[in-house]
Design an enzyme around this catalytic site. Structure first.
Site, PDB file in Angstrom:
ATOM      1  N   CYS A 342      21.342 -13.211 -12.488  1.00  0.00           N
ATOM      2  CA  CYS A 342      22.215 -12.025 -12.531  1.00  0.00           C
ATOM      3  C   CYS A 342      22.731 -11.660 -13.927  1.00  0.00           C
ATOM      4  O   CYS A 342      22.630 -10.480 -14.316  1.00  0.00           O
ATOM      5  CB  CYS A 342      23.382 -12.158 -11.578  1.00  0.00           C
ATOM      6  SG  CYS A 342      23.291 -13.481 -10.401  1.00  0.00           S
ATOM      7  N   ARG A 371      19.109 -25.762 -10.823  1.00  0.00           N
ATOM      8  CA  ARG A 371      20.421 -26.193 -10.354  1.00  0.00           C
ATOM      9  C   ARG A 371      20.392 -27.703 -10.210  1.00  0.00           C
ATOM     10  O   ARG A 371      19.353 -28.276  -9.898  1.00  0.00           O
ATOM     11  CB  ARG A 371      20.737 -25.571  -8.987  1.00  0.00           C
ATOM     12  CG  ARG A 371      20.519 -24.072  -8.978  1.00  0.00           C
ATOM     13  CD  ARG A 371      21.709 -23.288  -8.538  1.00  0.00           C
ATOM     14  NE  ARG A 371      21.407 -21.865  -8.649  1.00  0.00           N
ATOM     15  CZ  ARG A 371      21.339 -21.036  -7.612  1.00  0.00           C
ATOM     16  NH1 ARG A 371      21.595 -21.486  -6.403  1.00  0.00           N
ATOM     17  NH2 ARG A 371      21.060 -19.760  -7.793  1.00  0.00           N
ATOM     18  N   GLN A 389      13.289 -17.492  -7.474  1.00  0.00           N
ATOM     19  CA  GLN A 389      13.859 -16.557  -6.512  1.00  0.00           C
ATOM     20  C   GLN A 389      13.106 -15.240  -6.571  1.00  0.00           C
ATOM     21  O   GLN A 389      12.706 -14.812  -7.647  1.00  0.00           O
ATOM     22  CB  GLN A 389      15.320 -16.270  -6.851  1.00  0.00           C
ATOM     23  CG  GLN A 389      16.237 -17.462  -6.732  1.00  0.00           C
ATOM     24  CD  GLN A 389      17.641 -17.093  -7.158  1.00  0.00           C
ATOM     25  OE1 GLN A 389      17.858 -16.583  -8.257  1.00  0.00           O
ATOM     26  NE2 GLN A 389      18.610 -17.341  -6.302  1.00  0.00           N
ATOM     27  N   ASP A 391      14.257 -12.399  -6.770  1.00  0.00           N
ATOM     28  CA  ASP A 391      15.591 -11.881  -7.029  1.00  0.00           C
ATOM     29  C   ASP A 391      15.546 -10.405  -7.414  1.00  0.00           C
ATOM     30  O   ASP A 391      14.564  -9.932  -7.983  1.00  0.00           O
ATOM     31  CB  ASP A 391      16.191 -12.677  -8.193  1.00  0.00           C
ATOM     32  CG  ASP A 391      17.699 -12.766  -8.102  1.00  0.00           C
ATOM     33  OD1 ASP A 391      18.270 -12.225  -7.143  1.00  0.00           O
ATOM     34  OD2 ASP A 391      18.293 -13.384  -9.008  1.00  0.00           O
ATOM     35  N   HIS A 393      18.618  -7.124  -8.547  1.00  0.00           N
ATOM     36  CA  HIS A 393      19.991  -6.646  -8.607  1.00  0.00           C
ATOM     37  C   HIS A 393      19.977  -5.143  -8.581  1.00  0.00           C
ATOM     38  O   HIS A 393      19.248  -4.513  -9.346  1.00  0.00           O
ATOM     39  CB  HIS A 393      20.686  -7.204  -9.845  1.00  0.00           C
ATOM     40  CG  HIS A 393      20.818  -8.691  -9.777  1.00  0.00           C
ATOM     41  ND1 HIS A 393      19.909  -9.539 -10.357  1.00  0.00           N
ATOM     42  CD2 HIS A 393      21.703  -9.466  -9.119  1.00  0.00           C
ATOM     43  CE1 HIS A 393      20.248 -10.786 -10.064  1.00  0.00           C
ATOM     44  NE2 HIS A 393      21.335 -10.774  -9.325  1.00  0.00           N
ATOM     45  N   LYS A 476      28.972  -9.973   2.317  1.00  0.00           N
ATOM     46  CA  LYS A 476      27.551 -10.308   2.243  1.00  0.00           C
ATOM     47  C   LYS A 476      26.913 -10.303   3.618  1.00  0.00           C
ATOM     48  O   LYS A 476      27.605 -10.251   4.639  1.00  0.00           O
ATOM     49  CB  LYS A 476      27.372 -11.681   1.620  1.00  0.00           C
ATOM     50  CG  LYS A 476      27.924 -12.793   2.483  1.00  0.00           C
ATOM     51  CD  LYS A 476      27.481 -14.139   1.986  1.00  0.00           C
ATOM     52  CE  LYS A 476      28.104 -15.229   2.863  1.00  0.00           C
ATOM     53  NZ  LYS A 476      27.773 -16.569   2.485  1.00  0.00           N
ATOM     54  N   HIS A 522      23.286  -8.146  -5.051  1.00  0.00           N
ATOM     55  CA  HIS A 522      22.282  -9.205  -5.268  1.00  0.00           C
ATOM     56  C   HIS A 522      21.497  -9.313  -3.976  1.00  0.00           C
ATOM     57  O   HIS A 522      22.092  -9.308  -2.899  1.00  0.00           O
ATOM     58  CB  HIS A 522      22.918 -10.570  -5.488  1.00  0.00           C
ATOM     59  CG  HIS A 522      24.020 -10.634  -6.486  1.00  0.00           C
ATOM     60  ND1 HIS A 522      23.879 -11.254  -7.693  1.00  0.00           N
ATOM     61  CD2 HIS A 522      25.286 -10.180  -6.458  1.00  0.00           C
ATOM     62  CE1 HIS A 522      25.023 -11.186  -8.357  1.00  0.00           C
ATOM     63  NE2 HIS A 522      25.895 -10.545  -7.635  1.00  0.00           N
TER      64      HIS A 522
HETATM   65 ZN    ZN Z   1      22.363 -12.306  -8.518  1.00  0.00          ZN
END
Ligand code: ZN
Ligand code: ZN
Length: 649
Positions: A342, A371, A389, A391, A393, A476, A522
């Site tokens: 992000c 992580r 991910q 991912d 945004h 979320k 996200h």
């Molecule tokens: Zn994010």
């Protein structure tokens, strides 16, 4: 004393009355059916005295709480049976010492310090003794002792119970449950007699367990059991367990050579092998196309970022426990392995002034993040230390949140549907109205929460609302997916975020000429590719649909003289974009077919004299069950079409 029934009616009872007294007062038949009660929201048995003024709801075998009651009593019955088991071997039952024996999901366990090791082979015998205890329908009895009296009973004889009693807070009631001379220190609750336990249980395995989870303390033996209300439920569960073992992605990952986790490379770091990497690439290509069609723009950002970036985003130091420590360089420069994509995407947004005309801006990246998971938490592909991910945004105006949610829901439904994960629900996490931990404008929150629900309704998606489940920075939506075994997995998340736009102070120029704060969303439908593929391997049991299969076709020539034709078949399939192998080993045809089946290759094409002459292939299709000899060109056309449409089959 007075108690209240769920319908509001009050009953007058003598002091010390129990739920049994309540049931008897209501009706004889209810007293016979009763197995426990819910007392001011807490599960009670029929023995424990009720508090003054409590609301009491009697429960019977039809209520779901019944399971908790009989599973716990079954733990006691098992402990009693283990004592009998050792008594038969000539031991004093007192030598069998008991740790703790709680109820767990689907069953129970008991930690036992036995005079001899217990093995899985002993479990059927212990089960038999348990069945006998249930048949004898022994009544249970509850009583309370003073602390000193309770300690005197165990001191010098049973170190575990002594320690448990010593650790009870002063003033806490010390209760015992007894059936036919078997007594256990226990808080309860239990069914009234062993005959109320349905006989549908199974002891599944024995494992070592340190006393109180402390590796400096003695190792006890933990016997696990599962128990259900009906034989059907038990059989289904045992089938599921067996099936889950067969489908374990770590086992299949080795057998099919999909991935490897190498201790020399590092714990929780996945090496994707050529075949497993095909799965990854196919999923990425699928997602990439879907995203481009939906107006996403792809970006690529580095694997590390300056510590300053993460201080601004708040990922450091607030989530430092789940990150690898920073890399410190000279001159106060420090970097962090990217725990999230992000902040990088926010800086792409912030590189120049933005206008409302550019919104929604959707930035997508297959971004690899790192992580720190405790090594004990690591598990195959589902718990790792580095993962990619899918991912993205989305930067949008507060009014665009619903439209964007609808877009993400549509994408997610498409992805899960294509993979046959069609049984899922959504969990919407909203604010706890009594907390003030949330950042952002309360009005925006209310709007976003409503928009998310409306989006789910418009998408025809079943959802539940979980109050207090929102992150501090925004509401979320989580997807919970059921696989073919009925196991639930939490997959993709869509998260509204008011916090990062604030922390990075990003804005856009609105139609009114003023600067406004955008909302950030996200979203990652797969979540982590590693975890997602782990789940897919188990869902498909390694039998992937044609478009995903690492090797789609194996060509089996019957003898040496068919090799040239087999190679020609391969060349045509490859030219059409299919993944093909020719098995030219000097093995018998049946052995080659068997091996291709073990490797779960969807399509096997056998070629011999007849096929060579006629320009055909003998098809054996595992996915569709088809067995037929067909012209090669037709087979190629058909396979290509199935891959192109990502057919579910
Ligand atoms: Zn994010
Ligand atoms: Zn107990």
């Amino acid at each position: 004393m007075k108690i209240r029934l769920p319908d509001g009616k009050e009953l007058e009872l003598p002091a010390g009355a129990t739920a049994r007294d309540v049931a008897e007062k209501i009706s004889r038949s209810l007293a016979k059916e009763a197995v426990g009660a819910i007392v001011d929201g807490e599960l009670y048995d029929l023995f424990k005295p009720l508090p003054e003024g409590a609301t009491v709801q009697i429960i019977t075998r039809k209520d779901p709480e019944y399971q908790q009651l009989f599973r716990h009593t079954l733990a006691h019955v098992m402990a009693q049976a283990v004592k009998e088991f050792f008594a038969k071997k000539g031991y004093d039952p007192e030598e069998v010492k008991l740790g703790i024996g709680p109820v767990i999901e689907n069953g129970f366990y008991y930690d036992i310090d036995a005079p001899e090791p217990i093995s899985d082979a002993d479990l059927p015998e212990i089960e038999k003794l348990m069945q006998r205890i249930i048949k004898r329908n022994l009544p249970l009895r509850r009583y309370v002792l003073e602390r000193e009296e309770a300690l005197a009973r165990y001191r010098g004889k049973d170190p575990y119970k002594t320690e448990l009693i010593e650790d009870l807070p002063e003033g806490e009631e010390i209760s015992f449950y007894e059936q036919e001379g078997f007594t256990d220190l226990c808080r309860g609750p239990h069914v009234p007699s062993t005959g109320k336990i349905p006989p549908h249980f199974k002891l599944t395995h024995v494992a070592g367990a340190y006393w109180r989870g402390d590796e400096t303390r003695p190792m006890l033996q933990r016997i696990y059991g599962v128990a259900f209300r009906s034989k059907e439920e038990l059989d289904h569960y045992l089938w599921q367990l067996e099936e889950a073992k067969k489908r374990d992605h770590r086992r299949l990952g080795r057998q099919l050579e999909l991935f490897h986790i190498d201790p020399m490379v590092g714990k929780g770091l996945v090496l994707w092998l050529p075949k497993g990497n095909v799965l990854r690439e196919e999923l990425i290509a699928f997602m990439r196309n879907e995203q481009i069609e939906r107006g996403y723009q792809l970006v690529t950002t580095p694997h590390i970022g300056s510590l300053e970036l993460y201080k601004t985003s708040g990922h450091y130091p607030y989530y430092a426990d789940s990150q690898f420590p920073p890399m410190e360089l000279e001159d106060d420069e420090a970097y962090l392995l990217k725990p999230m994509n992000c902040p990088h995407h926010v800086r792409i947004y912030a590189m120049r002034p933005r206008s409302y005309r550019e919104l929604p801006l959707r930035l997508a990246e297959f971004g690899t993040v790192y992580r720190f998971e405790q090594s004990g938490e690591l598990h195959g592909l589902t718990r790792v230390r580095g993962f990619t991910q899918d991912d993205a945004h989305i930067f949008c105006t507060p009014e665009q949140v619903k439209e964007e949610f609808l877009g993400v829901l549509d994408l997610t439904l498409k992805v899960f549907g294509t993979l046959g994960l069609s049984d899922f629900r959504a969990r919407i996490g909203v604010r706890d109205p009594n907390s003030d931990k949330y950042v952002g404008d309360a009005e925006h929150w209310a709007v976003a929460e409503r928009q998310i629900q409306e989006a789910c309704e418009e998408a025809g998606l079943e959802y539940t609302i979980e109050e207090g489940d929102a992150a501090f920075y925004g509401p979320k939506l989580d997807f919970v997916v059921k696989d073919v075994l009925g196991r639930e997995w939490q997959l993709g998340t869509i998260q509204v975020d008011y916090n990062l736009p604030e922390r990075f102070d990003i804005s856009y120029k609105g139609a009114d000429g003023e600067e406004h704060r955008p909302v950030m969303i996200h979203r990652a439908p797969f979540g982590s590719l590693e975890r997602f593929i782990g789940i897919l391997i188990e869902h498909f049991a390694g039998e992937f649909p044609l478009w995903l299969a690492p090797v789609q076709v194996v060509v089996v020539p019957i003898t040496d003289r068919h090799h040239d034709y087999a190679q020609k078949v391969r060349a045509e399939l490859e030219a059409a974009g299919l993944r093909v192998e020719v098995d030219e080993r000097p093995e018998r045809m049946n052995a080659k077919i068997r091996d291709a089946e073990t490797q779960k290759v969807p399509v096997i094409l056998v070629v011999g004299d007849k096929e060579m002459e006629e320009g055909t292939v003998a098809v054996r299709d595992r996915r569709t069950g088809e067995r037929a000899t067909k012209p090669l060109a037709e087979v190629v056309r058909n396979l290509v079409e199935r891959v192109r449409t990502r057919a579910r089959e």
